[in-house]
Structure formats: structure tokens, C-alpha cells
Design a protein around this motif. Structure first.
Motif, PDB file in Angstrom:
ATOM      1  N   ASP A  16       3.737   3.988   8.576  1.00 23.44           N
ATOM      2  CA  ASP A  16       3.179   5.530   8.462  1.00 23.44           C
ATOM      3  C   ASP A  16       1.713   5.864   7.666  1.00 23.44           C
ATOM      4  N   ARG A  17       1.788   5.233   6.588  1.00 25.83           N
ATOM      5  CA  ARG A  17       0.690   5.266   5.769  1.00 25.83           C
ATOM      6  C   ARG A  17      -0.619   4.902   6.718  1.00 25.83           C
ATOM      7  N   LEU A  18      -0.464   3.667   7.311  1.00 30.43           N
ATOM      8  CA  LEU A  18      -1.591   2.976   7.925  1.00 30.43           C
ATOM      9  C   LEU A  18      -1.820   4.070   9.083  1.00 30.43           C
TER      10      LEU A  18
ATOM     11  N   GLU B 164       5.552  -4.642   6.860  1.00 30.34           N
ATOM     12  CA  GLU B 164       6.816  -5.087   6.536  1.00 30.34           C
ATOM     13  C   GLU B 164       7.878  -4.086   6.534  1.00 30.34           C
ATOM     14  N   ASN B 165       7.455  -2.789   6.549  1.00 32.68           N
ATOM     15  CA  ASN B 165       8.477  -1.589   6.528  1.00 32.68           C
ATOM     16  C   ASN B 165       7.788  -0.444   6.991  1.00 32.68           C
ATOM     17  N   GLU B 166       8.536   0.622   7.266  1.00 32.39           N
ATOM     18  CA  GLU B 166       8.050   1.884   7.934  1.00 32.39           C
ATOM     19  C   GLU B 166       7.202   2.779   7.303  1.00 32.39           C
TER      20      GLU B 166
ATOM     21  N   GLY C 269       3.074  -7.411  11.842  1.00 33.63           N
ATOM     22  CA  GLY C 269       3.910  -7.584  10.654  1.00 33.63           C
ATOM     23  C   GLY C 269       5.670  -7.698  11.155  1.00 33.63           C
ATOM     24  N   TYR C 270       6.197  -8.100   9.959  1.00 32.41           N
ATOM     25  CA  TYR C 270       7.612  -8.517  10.534  1.00 32.41           C
ATOM     26  C   TYR C 270       8.337  -7.212  10.861  1.00 32.41           C
ATOM     27  N   HIS C 271       7.917  -6.198  10.329  1.00 33.82           N
ATOM     28  CA  HIS C 271       8.367  -4.682  10.839  1.00 33.82           C
ATOM     29  C   HIS C 271       8.434  -4.679  12.154  1.00 33.82           C
TER      30      HIS C 271
ATOM     31  N   CYS D  99       0.856  -1.091  -0.178  1.00 31.29           N
ATOM     32  CA  CYS D  99      -0.032  -0.216  -0.020  1.00 31.29           C
ATOM     33  C   CYS D  99       0.884   1.099   0.027  1.00 31.29           C
ATOM     34  N   ASP D 100       2.117   1.160  -0.016  1.00 30.59           N
ATOM     35  CA  ASP D 100       2.969   2.288  -0.026  1.00 30.59           C
ATOM     36  C   ASP D 100       3.455   2.718  -1.509  1.00 30.59           C
ATOM     37  N   THR D 101       3.277   1.727  -2.109  1.00 28.82           N
ATOM     38  CA  THR D 101       3.597   1.880  -3.488  1.00 28.82           C
ATOM     39  C   THR D 101       2.778   1.776  -4.834  1.00 28.82           C
ATOM     40  N   ASP D 102       1.674   0.812  -4.135  1.00 22.57           N
ATOM     41  CA  ASP D 102       0.643   0.511  -5.233  1.00 22.57           C
ATOM     42  C   ASP D 102      -0.672   1.269  -4.790  1.00 22.57           C
TER      43      ASP D 102
END
Ligand code: C2E
Ligand code: CA
Ligand code: CA
Ligand code: CA
Length: 277
Positions: A244-246, A238-240, A256-258, A208-211
């Protein structure tokens, strides 16, 4: 034809007979394993975005096989379901999870523990009484237990499932729809089901950060959940940037793994205690 279990459970092709034999062996070993208490739980923390605190964990089963090491759910759960062993497995998982919840609470960690249910569990009319007795025995309040069911499980026999869920919820247990968005999603059942949380599948969350389309789905699902007085839990963070988006979209809980991979309690407990301090 994929097999990540290391147990030779893939099907099809010229090795069918071998596979059949291996499945039988695995099943025998699983029955013995259940007698010997070889199931263990790993726990993955859930972060409450409003408070910044870890408010709960999800219990994920593993089979500690005597020679093959740790076997993951995709290596034995579907076999167990077909062989009618899910009742026994869930009983053991619930025992372990509620006992661990009690231990954490005694150590000052006020955590909820989420347990996954399968189709056959919801078709067991004795489940709500069993769970109530288990909680009472350990002195764990029902609100500390969350139960997760997938859309697939819900749709299999919606009437019967709804009745069992309503009885569990009447005890004060929180219910979540797991893998939301991947099954035969129907707005009709969302409307009718006695559930508290939607757990959006990681297929939508992960990118959801890129798509932009994933982003749109996540944003709208948060709104849908809130409009139905439900919370949205995002899995597979899985990442920061995703985190932040969420946060910006007003998502309630993330997993998640993050934040953390699922871990055995002896490793997770110090991590939890340190975070809480
Ligand atoms: P699930 O309930 O959707 O659980 C989440 C799965 O995603 C777990 O896999 C977890 O380790 C993994 N995961 C967590 N965070 C991330 C992430 O950031 N990225 C990615 N790629 N994966 C992540 P696991 O432990 O292998 O469990 C697989 C499935 O097996 C579970 O999916 C659940 O459906 C089932 N399962 C696990 N434990 C139980 C159980 O005690 N009872 C029942 N009935 N089913 C269980
Ligand atoms: Ca789950
Ligand atoms: Ca899930
Ligand atoms: Ca899943």
C-alpha cells in the motif's frame, strides 16, 4: 563464516583443506550438471501497480542436483563465476527463459521475462548478437526480454559494460539496475548509463512500512527514477502494508513473497492464467 548451501562451501578455519576439496567436487559436478541440463528456472511474478496486472516475471536459476536436490544460486554462482562458467550458465538460462516466454505467449500470457546477467556476461562482446539470434529463433519480440545487472557489475568495467548494454538496448531489450542502492552507487553512472529501470534493493523496501528512513529512501528513489524517465521496481515486498505504501508513493512495479515466491513454471502457469482471467 556462513554456509546455507549445504554444499560445504564456507571458507576459513581448520577445515580449509576439506572445503577446498568439496569446492572442487562441486565444480566437477557443476560441469557435469551443465552438460546434463540440470539447471532449471523458477519465476517470480512482477505486479504493475498502475494496471493491477502481472506484467512480467523474473527468472531465477536453480541447480537440480541429482542427489542434493535443488541448489540455490548462493550455493554455486560465485564458484561458477570464479571458474569461468558464467558464460555457459547464462547461455542456458537465456535459452530456458526465452523458450518459456514463447510458451506463455502461445498460451495467451503476454509476459515479459527478466534475466540476471553477471560481470563476465557484460564483458562478452558476442552477447548482443547471441541474444538477438535467440529471440529471432523463438519468435519472441525483444521488448519481452528484460536484463538485470547489479551496480557492482556495472562499475567493474564501466566503459565496456556500457557499450554492451547500449548494443542490447538498441535491439529493443529493456535494462534494469538490480540491487539499486547497495553497491557503489554513483549518480554519474546513472546519468550516463543506457538503462530503463531501477530495481531498489529489498534492504530498503522490506521495512519501509515501519522505518521512516527506509520510507524516505524509497520515496526519493521513486522520484529520482521518474525524473530520469526510468521506472522504479521494488523487490522484497513481503506484506500488504508495504504494498500500500509503495502504491501511494507511485512506485511502478513490485515483486516479493507477498505476491508470490519464485515458482517452477508448471506451478506458476495455472496461477498466472487464473489471475489474468
Ligand atoms: P536477485 O536478482 O536480487 O533476486 C532476488 C532474490 O530475492 C531471489 O533469491 C528471490 O528468491 C529473493 N526474493 C524474492 N522476493 C523476496 C522477498 O519478498 N523477500 C526475501 N527475503 N527474498 C525475496 P534467489 O533466487 O536465491 O537468487 C539470489 C541471487 O542470485 C539473485 O538476486 C541474483 O543476483 C542471483 N541469480 C539468480 N538467478 C540468476 C541467474 O540466472 N543468473 C545470474 N547471473 N544471477 C542469478
Ligand atoms: Ca535480479
Ligand atoms: Ca535484486
Ligand atoms: Ca540481490
Amino acid at each position: 563464516k556462513s554456509d546455507h548451501s549445504g554444499l560445504g562451501l564456507a571458507s576459513g578455519g581448520a577445515d580449509d583443506e576439506d572445503n577446498g576439496r568439496r569446492r572442487l567436487t562441486t565444480l566437477e559436478e557443476l560441469r557435469t550438471g551443465l552438460d546434463q541440463g540440470e539447471l532449471v528456472l523458477h519465476y517470480q511474478p512482477q505486479l504493475d501497480l498502475a494496471t493491477g496486472l502481472v506484467s512480467g516475471v523474473e527468472a531465477l536459476v536453480r541447480w537440480n542436483h541429482p542427489t542434493r536436490g535443488l541448489v540455490y544460486p548462493d550455493g554455486f554462482l560465485s564458484l561458477a563465476e570464479h571458474a569461468g562458467l558464467m558464460g555457459r550458465i547464462t547461455t542456458q538460462v537465456l535459452d530456458l527463459a526465452v523458450e518459456q516466454c514463447r510458451a506463455w505467449r502461445a498460451a495467451g500470457l503476454d509476459l515479459t521475462v527478466a534475466v540476471n546477467l553477471s560481470t563476465s556476461n557484460l564483458h562478452d562482446p558476442g552477447l548482443p548478437e547471441h541474444v538477438a539470434a535467440l529471440l529471432a529463433r523463438h519468435g519472441v519480440p525483444p521488448c519481452a526480454l528484460h536484463l538485470e545487472v547489479t551496480e557492482e557489475v556495472l562499475m567493474r568495467d564501466a566503459a565496456r559494460a556500457t557499450e554492451t548494454l547500449a548494443r542490447l538496448r538498441a535491439l529493443g531489450i529493456r535494462l534494469a539496475v538490480d540491487d539499486y542502492g547497495t553497491g557503489y552507487s554513483s549518480l554519474a553512472y546513472l546519468h550516463a548509463l543506457p538503462v530503463d529501470d531501477l530495481k531498489l534493493d529489498r534492504a530498503f523496501v522490506a521495512h519501509c512500512d515501519t522505518d521512516p528512513r527506509s520510507a524516505a529512501i524509497v520515496k526519493s528513489t521513486v522520484e529520482l527514477a521518474h525524473n530520469l524517465n526510468m521506472r522504479l521496481i521494488a523487490e522484497g515486498v513481503e506484506n500488504e502494508v508495504v504494498l500500500d505504501r509503495l502504491r501511494g508513493w507511485d512506485c511502478d512495479l513490485v515483486q516479493g513473497y507477498h505476491l508470490s515466491r519464485p515458482q517452477a513454471p508448471d506451478r506458476l502457469t495455472p496461477w498466472l492464467l487464473q489471475r489474468q482471467a
